[in-house]
Enzyme design. Structure first.
Site, PDB file in Angstrom:
ATOM      1  N   ASP A 161       0.875  -1.186   0.000  1.00 49.22           N
ATOM      2  CA  ASP A 161       0.000   0.000   0.000  1.00 49.22           C
ATOM      3  C   ASP A 161       0.903   1.224   0.000  1.00 49.22           C
ATOM      4  O   ASP A 161       1.092   1.876   1.025  1.00 49.22           O
ATOM      5  CB  ASP A 161      -0.884  -0.051   1.257  1.00 49.22           C
ATOM      6  CG  ASP A 161      -1.865   1.093   1.323  1.00 49.22           C
ATOM      7  OD1 ASP A 161      -1.835   1.975   0.451  1.00 49.22           O
ATOM      8  OD2 ASP A 161      -2.658   1.120   2.281  1.00 49.22           O
ATOM      9  N   ASP A 164       3.218   6.596  -4.927  1.00 50.46           N
ATOM     10  CA  ASP A 164       3.587   6.365  -6.329  1.00 50.46           C
ATOM     11  C   ASP A 164       5.057   5.932  -6.417  1.00 50.46           C
ATOM     12  O   ASP A 164       5.840   6.201  -5.504  1.00 50.46           O
ATOM     13  CB  ASP A 164       3.380   7.657  -7.146  1.00 50.46           C
ATOM     14  CG  ASP A 164       1.914   8.087  -7.152  1.00 50.46           C
ATOM     15  OD1 ASP A 164       1.043   7.210  -6.968  1.00 50.46           O
ATOM     16  OD2 ASP A 164       1.649   9.284  -7.325  1.00 50.46           O
TER      17      ASP A 164
HETATM   18  N1  SAM Z   1      -3.473   5.105  -0.906  1.00 52.66           N
HETATM   19  C1  SAM Z   1      -2.284   5.787  -1.189  1.00 52.66           C
HETATM   20  C2  SAM Z   1      -2.013   6.024  -2.641  1.00 52.66           C
HETATM   21  O1  SAM Z   1      -2.064   5.090  -3.450  1.00 52.66           O
HETATM   22  O2  SAM Z   1      -1.743   7.168  -2.982  1.00 52.66           O
HETATM   23  C3  SAM Z   1      -1.132   5.244  -0.447  1.00 52.66           C
HETATM   24  C4  SAM Z   1      -1.337   5.551   0.982  1.00 52.66           C
HETATM   25  S1  SAM Z   1      -0.132   5.240   2.155  1.00 52.66           S
HETATM   26  C5  SAM Z   1      -0.221   6.809   2.942  1.00 52.66           C
HETATM   27  C6  SAM Z   1       1.423   5.217   1.345  1.00 52.66           C
HETATM   28  C7  SAM Z   1       2.553   5.045   2.342  1.00 52.66           C
HETATM   29  O3  SAM Z   1       3.684   4.430   1.727  1.00 52.66           O
HETATM   30  C8  SAM Z   1       3.089   6.348   2.950  1.00 52.66           C
HETATM   31  O4  SAM Z   1       2.669   6.441   4.288  1.00 52.66           O
HETATM   32  C9  SAM Z   1       4.618   6.230   2.832  1.00 52.66           C
HETATM   33  O5  SAM Z   1       5.290   6.663   3.994  1.00 52.66           O
HETATM   34  C10 SAM Z   1       4.776   4.732   2.596  1.00 52.66           C
HETATM   35  N2  SAM Z   1       6.039   4.333   1.965  1.00 52.66           N
HETATM   36  C11 SAM Z   1       6.657   4.864   0.879  1.00 52.66           C
HETATM   37  N3  SAM Z   1       7.803   4.226   0.649  1.00 52.66           N
HETATM   38  C12 SAM Z   1       7.939   3.261   1.600  1.00 52.66           C
HETATM   39  C13 SAM Z   1       8.929   2.260   1.889  1.00 52.66           C
HETATM   40  N4  SAM Z   1      10.035   2.136   1.153  1.00 52.66           N
HETATM   41  N5  SAM Z   1       8.699   1.442   2.954  1.00 52.66           N
HETATM   42  C14 SAM Z   1       7.591   1.552   3.730  1.00 52.66           C
HETATM   43  N6  SAM Z   1       6.641   2.488   3.488  1.00 52.66           N
HETATM   44  C15 SAM Z   1       6.804   3.320   2.442  1.00 52.66           C
END
Ligand code: SAM
Length: 286
Positions: A161, A164
């Protein structure tokens, strides 16, 4: 007519010549976390809005579509899901949906940015109601490294989840990460990834996700399109990859007998999400 930037939040989709706007009442919060620029707005008609690095993440009004489709189809496809891992998902909406399944015994959420979760607790408390469920563990770490270090064949379902595929999430769309997911999954294991817009990204991201997941050994891959009004084109997708079995043999009776409520997902929606639009069949060769 130009939109007053004080009254409207607009996400521009640079390469597509389009964009999406929401009328805002006020900006509630902004901060540069260690990883990303986070903003929270109160909108006129969609409730609270979370934006990360200028991209819409979720609104109060329509997030149920995404969170339900990221969780229930994969869980009802697995024969006996006990141990689920969410990579990203810091707003906790997917976590809440996964924990509705009483047969799931453990859910580990691994988001790189603790601030996303803290802001969600403050501005989207309805998504965080299951955070204290004894089956839930919230970790704040890089999901790429966490999966690499996970014990082989120890996880039933991995839900990616993510934001981008840029910045910290870029590696969550890489073949090396899928290889590590494959290794960490049990023999019936399933990975499901948010895979962007069917209209904009079938030829690029979605096609590559299928190719890479097959290359690392997944037997069956399938992209489920679903509506998501606040994301580019208003149409989004989740791609499932199964280590064994087929997406068509899911637990139909259990969907009908489920003891929890949903706003979008049901048996008919699940069946419909297995249909592949003609243009995607051509692009994905299925
Ligand atoms: N529903 C959303 C969308 O498609 O736009 C995604 C929601 S969720 C908030 C996405 C999460 O991915 C963020 O909180 C971000 O911190 C996390 N994220 C990004 N890269 C990451 C990584 N390498 N490991 C763990 N979490 C990550």
């Amino acid at each position: 007519m130009a939109l007053d930037p004080k009254k409207w939040f607009t996400e521009i989709f640079q390469n597509e010549g389009t964009g999406f706007s929401l009328q805002i009442k006020k900006k509630c919060h902004e901060e540069q976390s260690k990883y990303q620029f986070l903003e929270i707005f109160e909108t006129e008609t969609f409730g609270h809005l979370m934006v990360i690095d200028s991209c819409v993440m979720l609104t109060e009004r329509d997030n149920f579509l995404y969170h339900e489709m990221m969780s229930h189809p994969a869980i009802f496809t697995h024969p006996s899901p006990k141990n689920v891992v969410i990579i990203g998902g810091g707003d906790c909406g997917t976590l809440k949906e996964v924990l509705k399944h009483s047969d799931v015994q453990k859910v580990t959420q691994v988001d790189i940015d603790e601030r996303v979760t803290r802001l969600s607790e403050q501005y989207f408390p309805e998504l965080c109601t299951a955070n204290n469920d004894p089956r839930a563990e919230l970790l704040f770490a890089d999901g790429i490294k966490w999966i690499k270090d996970a014990e082989a064949e120890s996880i039933d379902i991995i839900i990616i989840d993510s934001t981008d595929p840029v910045g910290p999430a870029e590696g969550l769309f890489a073949i090396d990460f899928y290889r590590d997911c494959f290794k960490a999954l049990s023999s019936d294991g399933i990975v499901v990834q948010q895979s962007e817009s069917p209209l904009l990204h079938s030829q690029s991201i979605i096609k590559k996700v299928h190719q890479d997941m097959k290359r690392v050994g997944f037997a069956n891959t399938h992209t489920m399109p679903f509506p998501q009004p606040v994301y580019p084109t208003g149409w989004w997708s989740a791609t499932m990859a199964l280590k064994s079995g087929s997406v068509s043999s899911f637990r139909k009776e259990d969907i009908d007998r489920r003891r929890f409520t949903t706003e979008y997902y049901n048996l008919g929606i699940h069946q419909g999400a297995l249909a592949i639009p003609e243009f995607m069949k051509k692009i994905l060769g299925c």
